[in-house]
Design a protein around this motif. Structure first.
Motif, PDB file in Angstrom:
ATOM      1  N   SER A   1     -20.601 -36.300 -39.522  1.00 37.13           N
ATOM      2  CA  SER A   1     -20.074 -34.933 -39.578  1.00 37.13           C
ATOM      3  C   SER A   1     -19.615 -34.528 -40.971  1.00 37.13           C
ATOM      4  O   SER A   1     -19.575 -33.340 -41.293  1.00 37.13           O
ATOM      5  CB  SER A   1     -18.919 -34.776 -38.584  1.00 37.13           C
ATOM      6  OG  SER A   1     -17.895 -35.717 -38.869  1.00 37.13           O
ATOM      7  N   THR A   2     -19.262 -35.505 -41.801  1.00 37.39           N
ATOM      8  CA  THR A   2     -18.768 -35.153 -43.135  1.00 37.39           C
ATOM      9  C   THR A   2     -19.859 -34.590 -44.033  1.00 37.39           C
ATOM     10  O   THR A   2     -19.571 -33.908 -45.015  1.00 37.39           O
ATOM     11  CB  THR A   2     -18.153 -36.392 -43.815  1.00 37.39           C
ATOM     12  OG1 THR A   2     -19.130 -37.444 -43.864  1.00 37.39           O
ATOM     13  CG2 THR A   2     -16.923 -36.870 -43.061  1.00 37.39           C
ATOM     14  N   THR A   3     -21.115 -34.858 -43.697  1.00 38.65           N
ATOM     15  CA  THR A   3     -22.236 -34.352 -44.497  1.00 38.65           C
ATOM     16  C   THR A   3     -23.131 -33.420 -43.685  1.00 38.65           C
ATOM     17  O   THR A   3     -24.266 -33.147 -44.094  1.00 38.65           O
ATOM     18  CB  THR A   3     -23.068 -35.525 -45.039  1.00 38.65           C
ATOM     19  OG1 THR A   3     -23.528 -36.339 -43.943  1.00 38.65           O
ATOM     20  CG2 THR A   3     -22.243 -36.391 -45.983  1.00 38.65           C
ATOM     21  N   ASP A   4     -22.647 -32.946 -42.551  1.00 38.87           N
ATOM     22  CA  ASP A   4     -23.451 -32.112 -41.659  1.00 38.87           C
ATOM     23  C   ASP A   4     -22.649 -30.870 -41.273  1.00 38.87           C
ATOM     24  O   ASP A   4     -21.441 -30.781 -41.507  1.00 38.87           O
ATOM     25  CB  ASP A   4     -23.819 -32.907 -40.399  1.00 38.87           C
ATOM     26  CG  ASP A   4     -24.967 -32.300 -39.621  1.00 38.87           C
ATOM     27  OD1 ASP A   4     -25.527 -31.284 -40.071  1.00 38.87           O
ATOM     28  OD2 ASP A   4     -25.297 -32.843 -38.551  1.00 38.87           O
TER      29      ASP A   4
ATOM     30  N   ASP B   1     -20.962 -28.245 -38.486  1.00 37.49           N
ATOM     31  CA  ASP B   1     -20.183 -28.452 -37.268  1.00 37.49           C
ATOM     32  C   ASP B   1     -21.062 -28.138 -36.066  1.00 37.49           C
ATOM     33  O   ASP B   1     -21.403 -26.988 -35.803  1.00 37.49           O
ATOM     34  CB  ASP B   1     -18.960 -27.545 -37.288  1.00 37.49           C
ATOM     35  CG  ASP B   1     -18.056 -27.754 -36.075  1.00 37.49           C
ATOM     36  OD1 ASP B   1     -18.347 -28.656 -35.260  1.00 37.49           O
ATOM     37  OD2 ASP B   1     -17.070 -27.009 -35.941  1.00 37.49           O
TER      38      ASP B   1
ATOM     39  N   GLY C   1     -11.053 -32.515 -34.332  1.00 36.87           N
ATOM     40  CA  GLY C   1     -12.069 -32.620 -35.371  1.00 36.87           C
ATOM     41  C   GLY C   1     -13.468 -32.307 -34.874  1.00 36.87           C
ATOM     42  O   GLY C   1     -13.730 -31.236 -34.323  1.00 36.87           O
ATOM     43  N   ASP C   2     -14.363 -33.262 -35.043  1.00 42.21           N
ATOM     44  CA  ASP C   2     -15.775 -33.082 -34.677  1.00 42.21           C
ATOM     45  C   ASP C   2     -16.091 -33.736 -33.334  1.00 42.21           C
ATOM     46  O   ASP C   2     -17.181 -34.241 -33.121  1.00 42.21           O
ATOM     47  CB  ASP C   2     -16.679 -33.668 -35.769  1.00 42.21           C
ATOM     48  CG  ASP C   2     -16.304 -35.114 -36.104  1.00 42.21           C
ATOM     49  OD1 ASP C   2     -15.425 -35.674 -35.424  1.00 42.21           O
ATOM     50  OD2 ASP C   2     -16.887 -35.678 -37.040  1.00 42.21           O
TER      51      ASP C   2
END
Length: 228
Positions: free
Chosen positions: A11-14, A16, A38-39
Motif C-alpha cells: 500500500s505504501t507504493t500503491d 488506496d 489504514g489500508d
C-alpha cells in the motif's frame, strides 16, 4: 459468524484500493465491510459460502492479504465491525498476519479462535484447529487457480458467472461468445485452461469445511458436560 480482515499489499507504493474493494463486496454479501484502520478493511460474515466468495474475489488480482477468523463474535445488530469483540476478531488479526508471511504462497490464512489455556480441553478443540487448517488448504488451492487466470480468461469467467456461476451449459457459453464477440471454441478453451469448472466444483467443499470448523470451534468454547 466469521470475521474477515483484509489488508492491502504494497500500500505504501500503491493507490488506496480499500474503497473499491468495499464497493465490490456489496454485490457478494449482505454483510457490511468497512475500513478498520489504514489500508485494511474488516467485516463479520454470516454464511460460509459468502466467505469463500469474498476471499476468492480479494485474491484474484493479487492486491490483498486475506485473514479469516473463526470464533465467538460480540456485535450488536447493525453495529460497526470496529465495535465488535470476541475470539473471532482476535483470530482474524492473527490470520492476516500469517497471510502476510505466506511469501510465495497464496496470501490467505484461516485461524480458529482461542478457547483459553489449560488441560482437559474437549476433543473439539483439536478438531477445530484441524478443520480450520483443512479449510485454509482448500481455499489456498482454489486461490492459486484464481490467481493464475489471464485477463482474457477472466473476461469469459466473469460473463459465465453473470449467467449462472458454475452451471456451464452450451447455451450460456454461446451467449458469452456472442457478448464478447469471440467464437464458442474460444470460450470453451478459456473455460478449460482457467480451471473454471474445477473452481466451482471445489467452492462447496471449502464452504463445508469452514462450516465444520465453525461448529467445532464453538463446541470447544462451550464443551458439553463431562468434557471440561
Amino acid at each position: 459468524m466469521y470475521v474477515l480482515t483484509i489488508d492491502q499489499r504494497g500500500s505504501t507504493t500503491d493507490v488506496d484500493r480499500v474503497p473499491g474493494l468495499i464497493d465490490a463486496l456489496r454485490s457478494l454479501t449482505p454483510d457490511p465491510f468497512e475500513r478498520s484502520v489504514g489500508d485494511e478493511l474488516q467485516g463479520v460474515v454470516e454464511r460460509a459460502a459468502d466467505v469463500v466468495d469474498i476471499a476468492l474475489h480479494a485474491l484474484r488480482d493479487g492486491h490483498w492479504y486475506v485473514g479469516i477468523g473463526i470464533g465467538a463474535v460480540q456485535l450488536l445488530p447493525g453495529g460497526s465491525p470496529r465495535e465488535g469483540s470476541g475470539s473471532g476478531f482476535v483470530a482474524a488479526r492473527k490470520a492476516v498476519e500469517i497471510a502476510k508471511g505466506a511469501a510465495a504462497q497464496v496470501p490467505l490464512s484461516v485461524v480458529p479462535g482461542s478457547i483459553g489455556r489449560g488441560r482437559g480441553l474437549p476433543p473439539s478443540a483439536g478438531e477445530g484447529a484441524t478443520s480450520s487448517a483443512n479449510a485454509e488448504a482448500v481455499l489456498r488451492l482454489i486461490g492459486r487457480v484464481v490467481q493464475q487466470r489471464t485477463p482474457a480468461q477472466w473476461r469469459v469467467a466473469d460473463r459465465l458467472r453473470a449467467h449462472g456461476g458454475g452451471d456451464i451449459r452450451h447455451g450460456s457459453q454461446k451467449r458469452v461468445a456472442q457478448e464478447l464477440g469471440i467464437s464458442e471454441q474460444s470460450v470453451s478453451r478459456a473455460v478449460l485452461r482457467s480451471g473454471w469448472q474445477e473452481e466451482w466444483a471445489a467452492r462447496p467443499a471449502a464452504a463445508m469445511l469452514l462450516e465444520y470448523a465453525h461448529t467445532q470451534v464453538l463446541a470447544a468454547s462451550h464443551p458439553a458436560k463431562g468434557e471440561r
